[in-house]
Design an enzyme around this catalytic site. Structure first.
Site, PDB file in Angstrom:
ATOM      1  N   LYS B  97      -9.478  13.108  -2.251  1.00  9.97           N
ATOM      2  CA  LYS B  97      -9.879  11.710  -2.256  1.00  9.97           C
ATOM      3  C   LYS B  97      -8.646  10.802  -2.234  1.00  9.97           C
ATOM      4  O   LYS B  97      -8.617   9.775  -1.563  1.00  9.97           O
ATOM      5  CB  LYS B  97     -10.703  11.459  -3.523  1.00  9.97           C
ATOM      6  CG  LYS B  97     -11.661  10.297  -3.432  1.00  9.97           C
ATOM      7  CD  LYS B  97     -12.490  10.189  -4.707  1.00  9.97           C
ATOM      8  CE  LYS B  97     -13.578  11.249  -4.781  1.00  9.97           C
ATOM      9  NZ  LYS B  97     -14.294  11.261  -6.081  1.00  9.97           N
ATOM     10  N   LYS B 172       8.239  35.054  21.308  1.00 13.29           N
ATOM     11  CA  LYS B 172       6.934  34.580  20.859  1.00 13.29           C
ATOM     12  C   LYS B 172       6.088  34.106  22.032  1.00 13.29           C
ATOM     13  O   LYS B 172       6.595  33.564  23.014  1.00 13.29           O
ATOM     14  CB  LYS B 172       7.057  33.474  19.809  1.00 13.29           C
ATOM     15  CG  LYS B 172       7.596  32.150  20.339  1.00 13.29           C
ATOM     16  CD  LYS B 172       7.490  31.013  19.319  1.00 13.29           C
ATOM     17  CE  LYS B 172       6.225  30.199  19.494  1.00 13.29           C
ATOM     18  NZ  LYS B 172       6.133  29.403  20.704  1.00 13.29           N
ATOM     19  N   GLU B 175       2.178  28.891  22.020  1.00 12.97           N
ATOM     20  CA  GLU B 175       1.077  28.670  21.069  1.00 12.97           C
ATOM     21  C   GLU B 175      -0.186  28.163  21.767  1.00 12.97           C
ATOM     22  O   GLU B 175      -1.262  28.166  21.166  1.00 12.97           O
ATOM     23  CB  GLU B 175       1.491  27.709  19.948  1.00 12.97           C
ATOM     24  CG  GLU B 175       1.501  26.224  20.304  1.00 12.97           C
ATOM     25  CD  GLU B 175       2.740  25.804  21.089  1.00 12.97           C
ATOM     26  OE1 GLU B 175       3.594  26.676  21.361  1.00 12.97           O
ATOM     27  OE2 GLU B 175       2.851  24.608  21.428  1.00 12.97           O
ATOM     28  N   GLY B 379      13.954  26.556  27.057  1.00 10.97           N
ATOM     29  CA  GLY B 379      14.728  26.106  28.211  1.00 10.97           C
ATOM     30  C   GLY B 379      16.171  26.575  28.166  1.00 10.97           C
ATOM     31  O   GLY B 379      16.792  26.806  29.210  1.00 10.97           O
TER      32      GLY B 379
END
Lengths: 430, 430
Positions: B97, B172, B175, B379
């Site tokens: 809250k 990796k 994503e 890159g």
């Protein structure tokens, strides 16, 4: 045409070339690079390439103008071919990396017909919740427990009874009530529904008790099953603590045969900033309904914890809209297509503006939201000078007055002493 | 003493009585009300009552000062008795809250010894990841795919091989690569690990491939099992799209016998605002480690998508700290207790500052992070003028130079043509 989902961003920057930025988003978040791609490859990759739908640049204007900083609204269409049909995949695609790229806020999302068809939406929706309660002709009334932490089952039962006896339609757990030795979910449900049955013998009313679904993510289905096995007829869920997909899977699960109420806990970490985050109409509106929330709580514009009225109205619009055009992207420009005017294949969700609500606000709430709203009160019930039962009754009287078209001050007389006392204490705001 | 978890908030307000606000938080988010409670009841409820630990008010000072707006740092201790030992319960308690209550940001969290003992933390941690790779004496090197969407298995395999052959330790997934017909997880893992084996025959190096764990929340364990059954030796996970508890449960699950890499997708919806959200050290630091991330990605301060350096350093501190005092609350004031100096019962997590990394930045990265860091490039590998293999080699040479204490410009000679070419293109930043 390939199906696309479309994200709209508001970007603030004093001098950026927004058209260029839009292209870099459309390419960077889809195929990665484009201009240096061989032509033959382009033909093959075209169906994965993001498209710039629109770039509206707003230059700052002098004193008296409404734009004080330079910004642009950028709309990008992302091919469905790039992501699976779930909310995490869509959000990570459209706002995963991009959320960290300067002053940028996700202000709208539209889905393809294909994408949206993977979501059954709310299992009950407004109509289903009304059917369960047998109430079709007035706004509903909900109340929340006053304080629950550290209290035992009998104290909770007593609080529950007082609320139910006042004529409320729904009672929700406090969202910060977790599994604990004093009031474990199965005992809580049994005791409170017993209190509901007792109240029903007096009021004749049905009641939904939204019990807080908490604990381990992978155990949520079992925890819900347990609550339902003990009689739970609704669930409260802190959606943003678990992600939209958890709600989406709960709501579509065949064993979850009760309405789900989405709590906005943690929402303030996302929506209030001008420059960052996700706007309330997406976060607490479109995504909640898409994920299947039957009822959605959000901060009302009336109380102490507030959200601006226009944001409340934007949430209302997307929870209640019947038309597909606000949700479904059917290609940019041109006249409205057939799909634009189609009915949205998702049931509507009940808006529940919350915090700071007292009976004197009911006319304003109904003016803002119409009849398809749940009037939700905490202090406005428990803090009534004649007690919590009178607190509920005062709200019901306020709703009756509005339904009958009678100004609240004319109804708050000795004939309705509960409303009279409430109005005396809190006043009327119209 | 009762165990407490402690949240620190930064609140902005021109004229609020912050001491009063602190009390209203401590009471309102725990027992609900206090002053009007009967004394006998108070004794019983004391163990559930939140405590104000500290209120530091910062008044604005004139030109040249560092405080331009009035704010306070408010620290509240929440009794463990009030919530279950999981991250959703803690977050909903301390910032559910409250996140919606004006200009307030959650800037720190400390846990009780009790609470933290419910979390096994990273299963591998830095040492475990190094053991898997057999590399203990240098920073690690990771690279990410250039573009993956719309490409088939053989294209991915080729990209993977080029990265692996350059001498990187980890690769990796992007994503935003979800389950798709072209490169489903099981085929992707098999093809890429075959490429890794091919590269190993040339480089002699072990390699971890973090494959993207996506799809339905309640299916994550099964999806991870499938990936692991096909040979996956690491997982990438978009934690914030699923909630910290999903990570916490994945990381502690006995079948997940591989390191988990946490991706920061969506983090920009939380941390960048001054006035709202959750700060990066909590979001991408403490909570990621507590939930068991073995490696944590976050935007580096060096590239185009940036996070300020001091926030990077704050994340590093909490991922790498061995001392309990930064995590565990042992009561306010007084001299450091025994627990303050104890070792933290959580393995350390690898910091992975990402975006905009080229070989010329390696000295700066190692200066900022030390040796316990993963140099992560996209890159900077694929964009190398001599190709991706040379890209990886240039990074390894840059790391070698730093390890040997040789200035990069002295190492970037004809003897190391890959580093020379990289430095010529991107320069050196120290």
């Amino acid at each position: 045409m390939n199906p696309y989902c479309v994200a709209t961003y508001r970007c603030y920057d004093e001098k950026a070339d927004f058209a260029k930025k839009a292209i870099s988003i459309a390419v960077g978040l889809t195929v990665g690079s484009w201009t240096d791609m061989p032509e033959a490859k382009k033909a093959e990759m075209e169906r994965h390439l993001g498209k710039v739908v629109r770039v509206d640049v707003h230059e700052p204007v002098g004193a008296g103008g409404t734009v004080s900083e330079r910004y642009a609204d950028i709309q990008i269409a992302y091919p469905d071919a790039n992501f699976s049909k779930d909310i995490p995949a869509l959000l990570v695609t459209v706002f995963g990396k991009l959320s960290m790229d300067g002053r940028i806020k996700l202000i709208d999302l539209s889905f393809s017909q294909d994408f949206i068809s993977a979501f059954p939406g709310p299992k009950f929706g407004i109509q289903g919740v009304r059917n369960l309660l047998g109430v079709h002709d007035r706004p509903l009334l909900m109340s929340i427990f006053k304080s629950v932490i550290g209290h035992d089952i009998s104290a909770l039962r007593e609080q529950f009874y007082l609320q139910a006896a006042g004529g409320v339609d729904l009672i929700k757990d406090d969202e910060i009530l977790f599994e604990n030795p004093l009031t474990p979910i199965e005992k809580r449900v049994e005791a409170c529904l017993e209190a509901a049955a007792q109240a029903k013998r007096e009021t004749g009313q049905e009641l939904l008790y939204a019990v807080n679904l908490t604990g381990s993510t992978f155990g949520l289905i079992d925890q819900a099953r347990k609550a339902i096995a003990h009689g739970a007829n609704a669930l409260l869920f802190n959606v943003l603590a678990y992600g939209f997909d958890a709600l989406s899977e709960l709501s579509r699960h065949p064993d979850i045969k009760v309405p789900i109420m989405a709590h906005p806990a943690l929402a303030g970490a996302f929506y209030p900033s001008t420059y960052h985050g996700i706007s309330a109409n997406v976060l607490l509106g479109k995504l909640m309904r898409l994920a299947g929330a039957d009822l959605v709580l959000f901060p009302s514009p009336y109380g102490s914890v507030v959200m601006p009225r226009e944001e409340n109205m934007a949430i209302k619009e997307v929870l209640l809209t019947e038309q597909a055009s606000r949700y479904i992207y059917t290609g940019s420009g041109g006249p409205a297509s057939r799909e634009d005017n189609a009915a949205l294949p998702l049931k509507t969700s009940f808006p529940v503006p919350s915090a700071g609500i007292h009976p004197g606000l009911v006319p304003l709430i109904l003016k803002d939201f119409g009849d398809q709203v749940i009037v939700n009160a905490g202090g406005g019930v428990h803090g009534h000078p004649m007690g919590a039962i009178a607190g509920g009754q005062a709200f019901r009287q306020a709703i009756d007055a509005c339904q009958a078209g009678i100004p609240l001050q004319d109804y708050a007389t000795a004939e309705h002493p509960e409303l009279q006392a409430a109005v005396k204490l809190w006043g009327i705001k119209e």
